[in-house]
Write an enzyme that holds these catalytic residues in place. Structure first.
Site, PDB file in Angstrom:
ATOM      1  N   ASP A   1       0.858  -1.173   0.000  1.00 17.38           N
ATOM      2  CA  ASP A   1       0.000   0.000   0.000  1.00 17.38           C
ATOM      3  C   ASP A   1       0.902   1.233   0.000  1.00 17.38           C
ATOM      4  O   ASP A   1       2.131   1.149   0.035  1.00 17.38           O
ATOM      5  CB  ASP A   1      -0.987  -0.041   1.176  1.00 17.38           C
ATOM      6  CG  ASP A   1      -2.207   0.865   0.923  1.00 17.38           C
ATOM      7  OD1 ASP A   1      -2.171   1.678  -0.032  1.00 17.38           O
ATOM      8  OD2 ASP A   1      -3.185   0.799   1.672  1.00 17.38           O
TER       9      ASP A   1
HETATM   10  C1  BGC Z   1      -5.152   3.142   0.284  1.00 18.50           C
HETATM   11  C2  BGC Z   1      -5.437   2.049  -0.705  1.00 18.50           C
HETATM   12  C3  BGC Z   1      -5.417   2.605  -2.107  1.00 18.50           C
HETATM   13  C4  BGC Z   1      -4.097   3.288  -2.354  1.00 18.50           C
HETATM   14  C5  BGC Z   1      -3.961   3.844  -3.751  1.00 18.50           C
HETATM   15  C6  BGC Z   1      -3.933   3.955  -0.087  1.00 18.50           C
HETATM   16  O1  BGC Z   1      -3.799   5.078   0.717  1.00 18.50           O
HETATM   17  O2  BGC Z   1      -4.974   2.573   1.555  1.00 18.50           O
HETATM   18  O3  BGC Z   1      -6.679   1.462  -0.428  1.00 18.50           O
HETATM   19  O4  BGC Z   1      -5.627   1.574  -3.025  1.00 18.50           O
HETATM   20  O5  BGC Z   1      -3.957   4.350  -1.435  1.00 18.50           O
HETATM   21  O6  BGC Z   1      -4.772   4.935  -3.967  1.00 18.50           O
END
Ligand code: BGC
Length: 766
Positions: free
Chosen positions: A312
């Site tokens: 993530d």
């Molecule tokens: C979130 C994810 C997301 C990613 C990309 C992160 O901050 O936790 O769920 O897919 O950002 O946008």
């Protein structure tokens, strides 16, 4: 050196080739085709270490835009693009800045990016990833569906799948083939800011809806213009931080982890999800991005996942900066890659690339591990057809924005609507209201488009109304459409912080000419950590407004537009009707109006226990000792499951009567199955839909058993007067639990099966 490298490549090719021997020929358990594309084999044997590590690097689009995050329109800076894609050979990009782009702009941007990738030694296309979690967040005029929490209330996996299919079509039409969805986190902590992104508190519902979503995304085959690669997230245990604050530590025993958090990922892997994203938080002191046991032993060996693991946001470097388990950024990269992360969502620099190359050259990360990760990335690209045509597919554009999609979003929003209270006014239930009524529509939610759509709506936070299509209607507009503007008086505006929304004098004055007050309260849009709250109580200004509305003496209908259940204990007794609308999406205003004025008979069921007190967060499957109350010393009553509304609750405008509850046997053994059946009659005067749910309870078990567990549900449609039989087949798997040895077992003994108010006991023997 070169020889070693070649040997490593051969080793990973052997691993990849063996995949096709598992299961159906050419179909992996983890998505797409596993017949290793000859192009992947060839590429791996030709690529330099720099190219491979580049493939494992994902950066955010701000890195290549003119003015970065300050970008006005998403214009790509060719020099920055070359730095990312040609110099650092990044394999993946994500997101949009500062808002949604048109389909054509997306195609043009993807073209520019892929043209740059053509300048790399092996011309490997970039894979673009996006969060399209309730429709396509980052494409203008996309179709936004209700959030997962509302979709769970529909108890209608087919409808969820239809919505997900539209999301796949509109994502692919935008030239993008990888969707960071579905969220499989279980919503057991309503304080958590991402609760609305979950399918609620029950693992069976999460699993059922998650699998329906994944199949809709992928089942046509990833090469098809109707499919996208799914990304199960966030593996694992993200949703229950001890403080409720996003991205903070969770303390979850392994029994709990396997009972409530793992089954949905297991089912999602079996359903063929191609990729997975990791939990940003830590469990029991170990950040999941550094947890080799979870990322390799459990995910790969135990669940058999063969697809791509992506980190993530910034979560590898955060092993150093935030979690403090790595003394340096380099150690962070080493820990994460060796634990099993294949691609790093870095996303703001090229540090991962540089550090990983150093680590490989110092033999701190093996070349085999790199080839394994890159093999998975290239396989995904091959499966998606990117190696054949990396550009947006012109003919896929026709799949964007079809009229029937809004009808589907309306259907989903309507099915989500959950009627929680419908008290009598002048001898009859207050809802539905007559269309001849004069109403006052008040509360900040009444005039807000952003609160209907919540997070990930044209922007990450979803809170910028100017980015929404002008066709979207607020609750006040939808009600005005139905009743005629002259019968609708409106108070307030879309700004949740504006004192004008809470002017009780103005409310009392406007209420005088109205028969009813429709009060729209709850939460405006928020996403992730900015949505953290310190108090689950409804905002005090909103509570005060509700009390002022009740004090007018006019019947008040409370419409809750909220991602999480905010505490409303003090106002529930005074209002006559309560409709839970969740974050219902683009057609939410119309769906709310349809239910309030009887054009739609509500049938949603709560996917969570609506708490009554902020310090009494309980789930329906709590333990017996948790429901005990000792009001008089020594005397226990089973009254301690305190809730405002229980899990599974939801009223209808008709009446359903259950009868003829039967079990096919009174005992089963081994793999025998037992059929549970019940007749459901629509004994009211309106046609309607009813959700029939079956629960079981293990009377005595070696691990304290929950009061009950949901084992199946079935939504049926009944005309007034009609009766239908509903059957459920249960096997030992539906009676199983994770024991002290971390094994999923069904113990001999008595089990109770429950539908509605009926219960019966049967025996199980191994
Ligand atoms: C979130 C994810 C997301 C990613 C990309 C992160 O901050 O936790 O769920 O897919 O950002 O946008």
């Amino acid at each position: 050196m070169k020889k070693l490298f070649l040997l490593a490549s051969v080793a990973v090719l052997a691993i990849l080739s063996s995949c096709s021997k598992n299961g159906k020929e050419g179909q992996s358990k983890s998505g797409g085709s596993t017949d290793v594309d000859p192009k992947v084999k060839e590429l791996l044997s030709k690529m330099s270490l720099e190219e491979k590590v580049g493939q494992m690097t994902q950066v955010n689009i701000n890195m290549i835009l003119v003015d970065g995050y300050g970008s006005k329109d998403g214009t790509i800076d060719p020099a920055l693009l070359d730095t990312a894609v040609v110099k650092y050979k990044v394999g993946s990009l994500l997101n949009a800045v500062p808002s949604a782009y048109s389909v054509d702009q997306w195609h043009a941007m993807i073209k520019q990016i892929q043209d740059a990738a053509q300048k790399t030694p092996n011309k490997i296309p970039v894979i673009y990833g996006i969060d399209a979690i309730h429709g396509v967040t980052f494409t203008q005029n996309s179709t936004l569906f209700p959030h997962n929490i509302a979709e769970a209330a529909t108890r209608n996996p087919d409808l969820v799948a239809k919505g997900a299919k539209v999301t796949a079509l509109e994502t692919r039409a935008s030239g993008i083939r990888w969707n960071f969805d579905p969220v499989l986190d279980i919503g057991r902590n309503p304080v958590w800011a991402r609760f609305p992104e979950t399918f609620g508190e029950d693992p069976f519902i999460v699993k059922t809806m998650g699998v329906a979503t994944i199949k809709a995304y992928e089942e046509d085959g990833l090469k098809n213009k109707t499919a996208v690669a799914s990304c199960m997230k966030h593996f694992i245990g993200y949703s229950n931080p001890a403080t409720g604050k996003d991205r903070t530590p969770a303390y979850i025993s392994e029994i709990q982890l396997r009972e409530y958090y793992l089954p949905q990922f297991k089912a999602a892997v079996q359903a063929g999800s191609s990729t997975i994203m990791i939990n940003s938080g830590e469990i029991n002191g170990v950040p999941v991005h550094g947890n080799k046991y979870l990322l390799t032993d459990v995910l790969r060996t135990e669940l058999g996942f063969q697809g791509l693991v992506v980190s993530d946001w910034e979560d590898i470097i955060r092993l150093h900066t935030r979690h403090k388990i790595a003394a340096t950024p380099k150690e962070a990269v080493k820990i994460a890659v060796n634990a099993g992360v294949d691609m790093s969502m870095v996303p703001h620099d090229f540090s991962f690339y540089k550090l990983l190359i150093e680590l490989v050259n110092e033999n701190q990360v093996s070349k085999e591990r790199i080839d394994e990760a890159v093999g998975r990335i290239l396989t995904l690209k091959a499966n998606l057809g990117l190696l054949d045509n990396p550009y947006g597919e012109a003919d896929a554009k026709a799949n964007f924005g079809k009229a029937e999609y809004s009808a589907l979003a309306l259907e989903a929003a309507r099915e989500a609507m959950t009627l929680l209270k419908n008290d009598s006014v002048k001898g009859a239930p207050v809802l539905p209201l007559a269309k001849t009524a004069k109403v006052l529509v008040a509360g900040p939610g009444a005039n807000s488009i952003t609160s209907l759509n919540g997070c990930w709506s044209y922007t990450w936070q979803g809170a910028d109304a100017s980015k929404y299509p002008s066709t979207y209607k607020t609750v006040a507009q939808a009600i005005s459409d139905k009743l005629g503007a002259k019968n609708v008086s409106i108070l307030g505006n879309a700004n949740y912080k504006d004192a004008a929304n809470y002017d009780s004098k103005a409310l009392a004055a406007k209420a005088k000419a109205s028969d009813y007050i429709i009060l729209c309260l709850g939460e405006d849009a928020y996403a992730e950590t900015p949505g953290t709250i310190f108090d689950l109580n409804l905002d005090p200004a909103q509570t005060a407004l509700a009390k002022a509305a009740i004090a007018t003496g006019k019947p008040v209908i409370l419409v809750l537009i909220e991602g999480r259940p905010r505490i409303i204990k003090d106002i529930v007794p005074g209002v006559k009707g309560i409709l839970q609308a969740y974050w219902p999406g683009s057609q939410g205003g119309a769906a709310i109006a349809d239910v309030l004025f009887g054009d739609y008979n509500p049938n949603g069921k709560l996917p969570y226990t609506y708490p009554m007190y902020p310090n009494m967060i309980m789930t329906y499957d709590c333990k017996f000792s948790e429901i005990d109350e000792e009001l008089t010393p020594g005397i226990f009553s089973q009254t301690g499951y305190k809730y405002q509304f229980p899990f599974g609750f939801g009223l209808s405008y008709t009446k359903f009567t259950y009868s003829n509850f039967k079990l096919s046997k009174d005992s089963i053994q081994g793999d025998d199955k037992i059929t549970v059946s019940v007749d459901v009659t629509n004994s009211g005067t309106r046609d309607g839909k009813e959700v029939v749910e079956v629960y079981t309870r293990d009377l005595f078990a070696s691990i304290t058993p929950p009061q009950r567990r949901l084992r199946g549900f079935n939504k049926i449609e009944l005309k007034a007067g009609e009766t239908k039989s509903v059957n459920f087949e249960l096997s030992k798997d539906d009676l199983a639990f994770v024991n002290a040895d971390l094994k999923t077992v069904t113990e001999d003994g008595e089990f109770e099966v429950m539908i509605g108010d009926f219960k019966k006991i049967f025996r199980y023997k191994n």
